[in-house]
Design a protein around this motif. Structure first.
Motif, PDB file in Angstrom:
ATOM      1  N   HIS A 365       0.818  -1.219   0.000  1.00 19.26           N
ATOM      2  CA  HIS A 365       0.000   0.000   0.000  1.00 19.26           C
ATOM      3  C   HIS A 365       0.845   1.260   0.000  1.00 19.26           C
ATOM      4  CE1 HIS A 365      -2.455  -3.194   2.187  1.00 19.26           C
ATOM      5  NE2 HIS A 365      -2.713  -3.269   0.918  1.00 19.26           N
ATOM      6  N   SER A 367       2.090   3.316  -2.147  1.00 18.72           N
ATOM      7  CA  SER A 367       1.856   3.589  -3.562  1.00 18.72           C
ATOM      8  C   SER A 367       0.928   4.795  -3.635  1.00 18.72           C
ATOM      9  CB  SER A 367       1.165   2.385  -4.199  1.00 18.72           C
ATOM     10  OG  SER A 367      -0.078   2.159  -3.540  1.00 18.72           O
ATOM     11  N   ARG A 369      -2.041   5.413  -4.919  1.00 19.79           N
ATOM     12  CA  ARG A 369      -3.433   5.203  -4.535  1.00 19.79           C
ATOM     13  C   ARG A 369      -3.528   4.720  -3.090  1.00 19.79           C
ATOM     14  NH1 ARG A 369      -5.939   8.252  -6.228  1.00 19.79           N
ATOM     15  NH2 ARG A 369      -7.823   7.114  -5.787  1.00 19.79           N
ATOM     16  N   GLY A 370      -2.578   3.908  -2.681  1.00 18.87           N
ATOM     17  CA  GLY A 370      -2.554   3.455  -1.291  1.00 18.87           C
ATOM     18  C   GLY A 370      -2.407   4.616  -0.323  1.00 18.87           C
ATOM     19  N   ARG A 373      -5.756   6.433  -0.173  1.00 23.27           N
ATOM     20  CA  ARG A 373      -6.712   5.728   0.690  1.00 23.27           C
ATOM     21  C   ARG A 373      -6.379   5.940   2.165  1.00 23.27           C
ATOM     22  NH1 ARG A 373      -6.110   1.720  -3.318  1.00 23.27           N
ATOM     23  NH2 ARG A 373      -4.701   0.515  -2.026  1.00 23.27           N
TER      24      ARG A 373
ATOM     25  N   SER C 343      -7.113  -5.548  -1.976  1.00 18.30           N
ATOM     26  CA  SER C 343      -5.744  -5.079  -1.750  1.00 18.30           C
ATOM     27  C   SER C 343      -5.030  -5.901  -0.693  1.00 18.30           C
ATOM     28  CB  SER C 343      -5.743  -3.600  -1.333  1.00 18.30           C
ATOM     29  OG  SER C 343      -6.299  -3.438  -0.049  1.00 18.30           O
ATOM     30  N   ASP C 376      -8.711   0.666  -8.421  1.00 17.71           N
ATOM     31  CA  ASP C 376      -7.972   1.434  -7.420  1.00 17.71           C
ATOM     32  C   ASP C 376      -7.157   0.517  -6.509  1.00 17.71           C
ATOM     33  OD1 ASP C 376      -7.670   4.154  -6.065  1.00 17.71           O
ATOM     34  OD2 ASP C 376      -8.339   2.922  -4.386  1.00 17.71           O
ATOM     35  N   GLU C 380      -2.105  -1.559  -8.490  1.00 14.20           N
ATOM     36  CA  GLU C 380      -0.763  -1.201  -8.027  1.00 14.20           C
ATOM     37  C   GLU C 380       0.032  -2.416  -7.575  1.00 14.20           C
ATOM     38  OE1 GLU C 380      -1.006   3.392  -6.674  1.00 14.20           O
ATOM     39  OE2 GLU C 380      -1.825   1.961  -5.259  1.00 14.20           O
ATOM     40  N   THR C 381      -0.652  -3.425  -7.048  1.00  7.27           N
ATOM     41  CA  THR C 381       0.064  -4.612  -6.590  1.00  7.27           C
ATOM     42  C   THR C 381       0.093  -5.723  -7.639  1.00  7.27           C
ATOM     43  OG1 THR C 381      -0.378  -4.165  -4.261  1.00  7.27           O
ATOM     44  CG2 THR C 381       0.076  -6.438  -4.841  1.00  7.27           C
ATOM     45  N   ARG C 421      -2.554  11.165 -14.398  1.00  4.30           N
ATOM     46  CA  ARG C 421      -1.599  11.093 -13.286  1.00  4.30           C
ATOM     47  C   ARG C 421      -0.163  10.936 -13.771  1.00  4.30           C
ATOM     48  NH1 ARG C 421      -5.464   6.674 -10.892  1.00  4.30           N
ATOM     49  NH2 ARG C 421      -6.911   7.962  -9.703  1.00  4.30           N
TER      50      ARG C 421
END
Lengths: 449, 449, 449
Positions: A365, A367, A369-370, A373, C343, C376, C380-381, C421
């Motif tokens: 997380h 990152s 977006r992490g 959040r 996530s 979202d 990323e992961t 972004r």
């Protein structure tokens, strides 16, 4: 990033780097030897990279894991990685490496199969120059403090060497006693044997004394914190049973339940020692380690198969907080991999207990977006002053500036929106940005200079 | 807020306030005495404020908790609070107080250490005028209905006084029998003793009869709802065991398991009574109460140490829904502190069962971002008509307009985005805004006038 | 949608539809008979619609459930639905139907009580024309592949008929052995009896052989995948106990625990068979089925009372991954109803194991905001290449284009933001859009043509 965010970003962009938790090797700074090559520096130590490659069908053997370093074809591995570069689109690894190639190595080429060789050569050449030695990079990264993570029984030879060398860089150890706390861990017996080599130990009280002495040794070399990794967070205060449990643990006869009790109690002991010696206590909870049995057998621990599980912070931490939650000067930083606990548990807890701070988004997380959040879910209940700023938690030294930059962009993006929402003005936002960039990390970890 | 959102907001901004769940004191409206001073009115009853102060090192003693009201230095406490005002940046408390100072007390100064005294004086002077008596504020806040929350054994003297006074303000009680349902709660025996003073009770059937009579008494004074706080939600239908369990509970010999069974069964009894008398049943689940043992010992309950835990609504509510889920006229409103259940459990359940509605974001999530997350996660599955509008759930009387305003801004922000996404037009959005502002609260709680 | 998003959307908007998981009836395409009427086509099979109606006080009897098809007043049901159309505002059903009326049936009227009759007539007339027969719609929907879901003991008569007919449409079965895996399920004994009619079975090895033969039969008719629905995900490898458990299961004497063990083991057997025959293994976990006991008694299964529960993917899938996680060619697609696992568990797991891909947002989360949350939290992961594209999972045939369109809009919206972004450029975005629209579904399900 909106306009306000950009303005905020510019005020923190070039702040020094405070890195109070991570996994760099102290030997780099003790020896200050040139890094060998781009692959060994950038790819091999970064489990973010090889776990994604593995998921896309690249075996660990293909990228040299399990092969002695001097027998690896590092350029071939680099090219194999480049051939899979599109798999990383959208991941923080993509952002970090792009930043690193451009900002750290001054290479403007877009990484990919066609440019892989050229970039390899560019970095390889750089690494042979004095400006890319560990200490020089440390300076050019503008690192104020860098904490490593070290087993409790580590003699800290490299940290001592750094101290003795008179170098001005602040590299400090962190006390991590996991192997000594969990009798069910394969590392327990060897770690105990190590400890007994270092200290005469008579029963459980002797064990506690040895721990205290190790902590003092760490502290003497600059440590300000301990760290504890826990799959299932559980704490307990059962001093009346510990003589027995310790004896069983030494003989290797603990049941799984007893081993868990031993560990749960030791976390509280560790908290009590922190009350005495002032070391800040970090807990990283909810990572199920080495879930891939075949990989573990073949390559050992830490091969990218640690996967998060749900965590119960409230009940898990209860007995510890009952013991020391009100002790003045006790500081504790909590890291979660279960984002549902941000708003459900961590923010309410940190917004109540004076000793608690919420660590930054961790691992998967950490990152863009992490981070978004994280702010979205913790700030309204915990405010900003119950956070612990940022830490990069990395063993990939050259990614440190990139990671702090992603955080700082995330901070600015968040604060820019808060200003737009009318929650506060640009002055407050800029002040908070400074706290999130460096101030809170310094205060949470007692690293003020 | 986009332009459409602002337009929608203007249509609901000045709606009357429907406040169907909260913790105001009925005595305020019975006596209509002037509020004593700013600190006692605004700070002391607001655990949002003192929990944050505590987390930042201000002890409860410092802000007068534990000191008799007449011995507190309220101005000093106010100034201590002001000195920590920056800690609240980004929290709803910051928004609420800013709104309250400006809109309710007409004071345009920015709160902080430098202005604290001036604002204190300003509010203190206002409180001495007739326009700031409880009933006058009730009118100027444009409150249509205000529900209090009252122990099942409360004689409702103040509610009776309000009725008898002929005052036109609608202040109604809510029936909360928690202390009578949980034999493991320290309040159980005294509450039972109270109940027995009020009613002759012969065994478990007599206990149920007494509850029915208490409900009738509440209803006669305007109550339309019951409320049930549960840490771990569990319901059961075990009538065959209740004679026994009741006898044990009275003797104080229930095991923890038996106490939990007793409580689980009583929730279903309560639901069945609701089927008969039409009181809407509220469940607030997942708050672990009084987690700070030292604070509990020193200051008692409700000192800001209630922390959320994960909740299983599906299995927890199963036996209750099996019994009464299809009874026409049965209404139930669910409040969660576990946001992961919004989309996983509550929206799917409310989008299926005719009796269920989802309560608004509760407690830590009653905030701008919390409201945004709520709409994001419940609307697509539950629609708007399975929601219960808003309630402020506060014991801080003067924050009521501020809290409803944050909700209404959140409603408008959400609906403005929905219009922009093309999901519906401004007419539908405006109609839904009215429902969310007042209509759904009225219908869910049967408060139509 | 920003400008870039719109540009990306246009590149995938008219892609063929790959539908690798859903619940259409193969008989539609075998018989190619006209659909009877709008209500039977659109409303009756769509539990999204009747669950919302039920939650708003419309009984299932009111909309004809439980009444023989030929005795239903379909126009009256349609009008009742229209009268509640505002209840669907903000739900994906509202978007899907609006799209279907306009795009599929060419009817520009806004649906509602006033236009219900006219729209009914419009659709009814269309259904009587050749262009709206199942096969014609299949063509005009531009469906490349459509997978149905079929019980393991289904003789696949309709699939055979489709094959034999020489029609060029690709409709394939999916092997779903749930009823044969769970001895605690009421469908177990009848399913076993079916299987024994088809194959001579001698003990547990014979049972496995029969399953292998059924899989081969499915494969011969085009199947590329299996599907497994699990309330609580648990896998186990206990071959030494299976002879016994099988005997008990056949006699119906399994305890609940033994039935769960049987099921847990069978999932691993299924995975091992997939290693041999290449069928992709899908797991849909965390739906508690038929939670409404009264409804189940009255109308049977699948009446909109399936509600999600929390899922532990890491521990649940551990034993299976230990067995087959490294087998080359083994493919597994995971579907969750617990968004907190995106996530926390699924993205980390899919970003590690070569065999795993994350299925698209499922059921309640197959919606614009649900899709946004999905991207979202997983990208990323896990990156994009560890996803499985989209599937519509529907029994509402005419909603298929609408559902894929919502997904494609969600893909474009997400990618447009990523470009903004600065994560990648429009070229990468467009390529990824194509993958998410069709490419990943083809590769994950081995449907390349």
């Amino acid at each position: 990033m909106n306009k306000t965010a950009r303005r905020i970003y510019e005020t923190i962009r070039h702040d020094p780097i405070v890195s109070p938790h991570g996994h760099c090797e102290p030997s780099w700074f003790a020896d200050d030897a040139a890094f060998p090559d781009p692959t060994t520096l950038i790819l091999t130590p970064d489990h973010y990279l090889f776990r994604m490659l593995l998921s896309q069908g690249v075996s660990l053997a293909d990228i040299g894991i399990g092969t002695p370093p001097d027998q690896r074809d590092n350029r071939a591995i680099w090219n194999l990685f480049a051939a899979h570069w599109d798999r990383f689109l959208g991941t923080p690894s993509h952002s970090w490496l792009t930043y690193m190639f451009r900002e750290t190595f001054g290479c403007d080429l877009a990484f990919g199969p066609d440019t892989a060789d050229e970039i390899y050569d560019h970095i390889d050449a750089a690494l042979k120059t004095p400006g890319f030695r560990p200490r020089a990079l440390f300076r050019s990264f503008n690192i104020e403090t860098l904490a490593t993570t070290d087993a409790a029984t580590d003699p800290l030879v490299h940290h001592q060497t750094i101290r003795d060398s008179g170098w001005e860089g602040r590299v400090i150890p962190t006390f991590r006693p996991d192997a000594l706390f969990d009798p069910a861990d394969a590392r327990f017996a060897p770690a105990m044997a190590e400890l007994e080599k270092m200290h005469d130990i008579e029963g459980f009280p002797g064990f506690l004394d040895a721990l205290r002495q190790r902590r003092a040794h760490f502290k003497a070399l600059g440590a300000t914190a301990t760290d504890h990794a826990q799959e299932v967070l559980r704490t307990a205060w059962i001093p009346e049973r510990m003589g027995d449990l310790y004896a069983k643990a030494r003989k290797g006869t603990c049941t799984a339940e007893e081993a868990a009790d031993f560990n749960a109690h030791m976390l509280v002991e560790s908290a009590r020692m922190s009350c005495d010696d002032g070391l800040v206590m970090q807990i990283h909870a909810g990572s199920r380690r080495n879930t891939n049995a075949a990989l573990l057998r073949k390559y050992g621990r830490d091969m990218g198969a640690d996967i998060p599980v749900a965590t119960d912070w409230v009940r898990g931490l209860g007995p510890l907080l009952d013991q020391v939650g009100h002790v003045e000067g006790f500081n504790m930083i909590l890291f979660t991999l279960d984002e549902s606990t941000y708003s459900r548990e961590l923010a309410p807890m940190a917004g109540h207990w004076p000793c608690l701070r919420i660590g930054p988004p961790w691992w998967f997380h950490d990152s863009a977006r992490g981070i978004a959040r994280y702010f979205d879910r913790v700030v309204e209940t915990a405010g900003y002053h119950n956070l612990a700023g940022f830490n990069d938690d990395t063993r990939a030294f050259c990614s440190i500036p990139a990671r702090h930059d992603v955080w700082r962009q995330g901070v600015a993006t968040h604060l820019g929106k808060q200003v737009k929402r009318g929650l506060f003005g640009i002055d407050d936002a800029t002040r908070i940005a400074g706290l999130l960039s460096t101030g809170l990390a310094r205060s949470a970890y007692r690293l003020e200079i």
